[in-house]
Design a protein around this motif. Sequence first.
Motif, PDB file in Angstrom:
ATOM      1  N   ALA A 188      -1.630   8.229  -6.042  1.00  0.00           N
ATOM      2  CA  ALA A 188      -0.513   7.349  -6.383  1.00  0.00           C
ATOM      3  C   ALA A 188      -0.960   5.892  -6.423  1.00  0.00           C
ATOM      4  N   ALA A 189      -1.710   5.470  -5.414  1.00  0.00           N
ATOM      5  CA  ALA A 189      -2.177   4.083  -5.372  1.00  0.00           C
ATOM      6  C   ALA A 189      -3.115   3.784  -6.540  1.00  0.00           C
ATOM      7  N   THR A 190      -3.999   4.716  -6.834  1.00  0.00           N
ATOM      8  CA  THR A 190      -4.928   4.528  -7.956  1.00  0.00           C
ATOM      9  C   THR A 190      -4.178   4.361  -9.263  1.00  0.00           C
ATOM     10  N   LEU A 191      -3.184   5.207  -9.491  1.00  0.00           N
ATOM     11  CA  LEU A 191      -2.424   5.139 -10.740  1.00  0.00           C
ATOM     12  C   LEU A 191      -1.651   3.824 -10.839  1.00  0.00           C
ATOM     13  N   ASP A 215       7.501  -7.691  20.333  1.00  0.00           N
ATOM     14  CA  ASP A 215       6.108  -7.347  20.628  1.00  0.00           C
ATOM     15  C   ASP A 215       5.584  -6.233  19.716  1.00  0.00           C
ATOM     16  N   PHE A 216       6.459  -5.307  19.330  1.00  0.00           N
ATOM     17  CA  PHE A 216       5.969  -4.135  18.594  1.00  0.00           C
ATOM     18  C   PHE A 216       6.738  -3.852  17.300  1.00  0.00           C
ATOM     19  N   SER A 217       7.735  -4.702  16.985  1.00  0.00           N
ATOM     20  CA  SER A 217       8.410  -4.586  15.702  1.00  0.00           C
ATOM     21  C   SER A 217       7.642  -5.409  14.669  1.00  0.00           C
ATOM     22  N   HIS A 218       7.246  -4.784  13.575  1.00  0.00           N
ATOM     23  CA  HIS A 218       6.466  -5.456  12.536  1.00  0.00           C
ATOM     24  C   HIS A 218       7.247  -5.370  11.228  1.00  0.00           C
ATOM     25  N   LEU A 219       7.677  -6.513  10.717  1.00  0.00           N
ATOM     26  CA  LEU A 219       8.435  -6.557   9.465  1.00  0.00           C
ATOM     27  C   LEU A 219       7.711  -5.797   8.357  1.00  0.00           C
ATOM     28  N   HIS A 220       8.410  -4.899   7.699  1.00  0.00           N
ATOM     29  CA  HIS A 220       7.861  -4.261   6.509  1.00  0.00           C
ATOM     30  C   HIS A 220       8.993  -3.800   5.603  1.00  0.00           C
ATOM     31  N   VAL A 221       8.688  -3.731   4.331  1.00  0.00           N
ATOM     32  CA  VAL A 221       9.638  -3.278   3.323  1.00  0.00           C
ATOM     33  C   VAL A 221       9.150  -1.949   2.772  1.00  0.00           C
ATOM     34  N   GLU A 222      10.051  -0.985   2.685  1.00  0.00           N
ATOM     35  CA  GLU A 222       9.701   0.332   2.163  1.00  0.00           C
ATOM     36  C   GLU A 222      10.365   0.542   0.802  1.00  0.00           C
ATOM     37  N   PHE A 223       9.548   0.778  -0.216  1.00  0.00           N
ATOM     38  CA  PHE A 223      10.028   1.160  -1.534  1.00  0.00           C
ATOM     39  C   PHE A 223       9.916   2.684  -1.653  1.00  0.00           C
ATOM     40  N   THR A 224      11.015   3.346  -1.974  1.00  0.00           N
ATOM     41  CA  THR A 224      10.976   4.804  -2.132  1.00  0.00           C
ATOM     42  C   THR A 224      11.599   5.194  -3.475  1.00  0.00           C
ATOM     43  N   PRO A 225      10.786   5.314  -4.520  1.00  0.00           N
ATOM     44  CA  PRO A 225      11.295   5.755  -5.817  1.00  0.00           C
ATOM     45  C   PRO A 225      11.563   7.266  -5.797  1.00  0.00           C
ATOM     46  N   PHE A 273       9.228  16.390   5.244  1.00  0.00           N
ATOM     47  CA  PHE A 273       8.936  16.035   3.863  1.00  0.00           C
ATOM     48  C   PHE A 273       7.704  16.769   3.347  1.00  0.00           C
ATOM     49  N   ILE A 274       7.781  17.175   2.091  1.00  0.00           N
ATOM     50  CA  ILE A 274       6.653  17.788   1.393  1.00  0.00           C
ATOM     51  C   ILE A 274       6.491  17.030   0.091  1.00  0.00           C
ATOM     52  N   SER A 275       5.360  16.355  -0.088  1.00  0.00           N
ATOM     53  CA  SER A 275       5.144  15.510  -1.263  1.00  0.00           C
ATOM     54  C   SER A 275       4.277  16.208  -2.298  1.00  0.00           C
ATOM     55  N   ASP A 276       4.493  15.818  -3.552  1.00  0.00           N
ATOM     56  CA  ASP A 276       3.787  16.445  -4.678  1.00  0.00           C
ATOM     57  C   ASP A 276       2.589  15.641  -5.166  1.00  0.00           C
ATOM     58  N   TRP A 285       0.822  -1.205   0.000  1.00  0.00           N
ATOM     59  CA  TRP A 285       0.000   0.000   0.000  1.00  0.00           C
ATOM     60  C   TRP A 285       0.856   1.254   0.000  1.00  0.00           C
ATOM     61  N   VAL A 286       0.262   2.358  -0.441  1.00  0.00           N
ATOM     62  CA  VAL A 286       0.881   3.668  -0.321  1.00  0.00           C
ATOM     63  C   VAL A 286       0.456   4.229   1.029  1.00  0.00           C
ATOM     64  N   PRO A 287       1.396   4.511   1.936  1.00  0.00           N
ATOM     65  CA  PRO A 287       1.005   4.963   3.274  1.00  0.00           C
ATOM     66  C   PRO A 287       0.222   6.280   3.246  1.00  0.00           C
ATOM     67  N   PHE A 288      -0.677   6.423   4.184  1.00  0.00           N
ATOM     68  CA  PHE A 288      -1.451   7.655   4.362  1.00  0.00           C
ATOM     69  C   PHE A 288      -0.529   8.861   4.469  1.00  0.00           C
ATOM     70  N   TRP A 289       0.663   8.659   5.044  1.00  0.00           N
ATOM     71  CA  TRP A 289       1.631   9.727   5.286  1.00  0.00           C
ATOM     72  C   TRP A 289       2.846   9.605   4.363  1.00  0.00           C
ATOM     73  N   ALA A 290       2.705   9.012   3.196  1.00  0.00           N
ATOM     74  CA  ALA A 290       3.841   8.749   2.307  1.00  0.00           C
ATOM     75  C   ALA A 290       4.707   9.991   2.111  1.00  0.00           C
ATOM     76  N   ARG A 291       6.005   9.845   2.324  1.00  0.00           N
ATOM     77  CA  ARG A 291       6.941  10.956   2.177  1.00  0.00           C
ATOM     78  C   ARG A 291       7.388  11.141   0.737  1.00  0.00           C
ATOM     79  N   TYR A 292       7.415  10.044  -0.009  1.00  0.00           N
ATOM     80  CA  TYR A 292       7.782  10.107  -1.421  1.00  0.00           C
ATOM     81  C   TYR A 292       6.520   9.927  -2.257  1.00  0.00           C
ATOM     82  N   PRO A 293       6.446  10.559  -3.436  1.00  0.00           N
ATOM     83  CA  PRO A 293       5.211  10.540  -4.227  1.00  0.00           C
ATOM     84  C   PRO A 293       4.675   9.139  -4.528  1.00  0.00           C
TER      85      PRO A 293
END
Length: 329
Positions: free
Chosen positions: A316-319, A276-286, A307-310, A205-213
Motif C-alpha cells: 500500500a505504501a509503495t503504491l 506523558d504517553f498520549s501522542h497526537l496522530h491522525v488516522e485516515f481510513t479509506p 480485522f482481516i486486510s486484503d 505512514w501505513v502502519p505495520f498493523w494497518a486494519r484497512y488496506p
Amino acid sequence: MTERRFDPTRNEWVTFATHRQDRTYKPKADFCPLCPTKSGARKTEIDRETFEIVTFDNRFPAFSPTAPEPGVSSTQFHPVAPANGRCEVVVYSDDHHLTFSDLTSARVRMLVDVWVDRWKVLGSEDDIAYVMPFENKGEEVGTTLSHPHGQIYGYPFIPPVPLKELTTAEDYFEKNHRCVECDAIQGELHDGSRIVFQNNFVVAWVPFWARYPYEVHVAPKHHEPNLATLSDEVRKDFADALLRVAKNYDLLFGFSLPYIMGFHQSPTDGDMRWNDFSHLHVEFTPPHRSADKLKFLAGSESAGGAFISDVAPESAATLLRERWSTVND
C-alpha cells in the motif's frame, strides 16, 4: 430522545439521538446548507456571502451543552445520563465543489489553527472529557452533505477506541518509560518501507498493523500530546502532511477517494498524566481495497473486532508513493 446509556457488558457508553433521523440528507447543490448565503437567496447556515473557514454548532447534535434529562430512569445495572457535550461543524471553504485535497496549503494551515482553537475552547468546558475533530468524506462512509467540511465532537467521556489506545500506551509507558507511539514512529522511520511522506517534523505512514488496506497515519516525529502543544513550524509541517496524504489518495485510483480522517490526542478531563504517553496522530481510513471494491466490515470485523486486510501495508505504501512520483516527476 437524546441520552447516554451504559453498556456493562463492554464497559462503555452508547448515545441515542433520535432527532438526527430528521437531519438534512443529500440536498441538491443549490440547496446546500453549508454554502454561503447569497444576496436575495435562501438563507443557509452561514449568513455571509463569502468566507474562508467557518465553525458553528451542529443543528442536529448528538451531544449538547443543554442536553435534556433522559427519558428513562437510571438504575444500578442500567445507568443513564444526559448527552452533555458539543458537536460543531467546520466548513473548509465557501466553494461547494472543492474537497480537502483541493485546498491550498495556506488554507489547511489555517484549518490547523482552527482545530487548535476549538480543542482549547471545547476542552475547557467541564462536561467535555475528549475533543475529536474528524472528517467523513464520501457517501461510502455516510456523508450526507457534499460541501467540504468536517466536524468536531466534544465527548463527555473518552470514546472506546482512544481509551483503549491510551490505556495500552499507559501500560507500555509504565513498563518501558517511553511513549509507544514514539517507538512505533521511530521504527517506521528506521525501516522506511511503509513511509508515504515525511518532512522536517511530521511523518505519514501505513502502519505495520494497518486494519484497512490503504490506512495512513500522520503524526509529529517527536512527542506531542495534542494539537495545542504544536509549535508554529510543526503546525505548518502537520498541515502539509495532511494535505499531501489527501492528494495521494486522489491519485491512488484516479478518483476522489472517500475516507474517514480522525484525530487522536490527549483527553481534556484535567488529568495531566495523559500527556506523558498520549501522542497526537491522525488516522485516515479509506473504505476502498481497490478501485472498484470496498472493504466492508463484515462478520470478523463487526462481530469479532478482528480485522482481516486484503493488502499488505508495504504494498500500500509503495503504491501511494509511486502514484505521486508518476504524476510529479
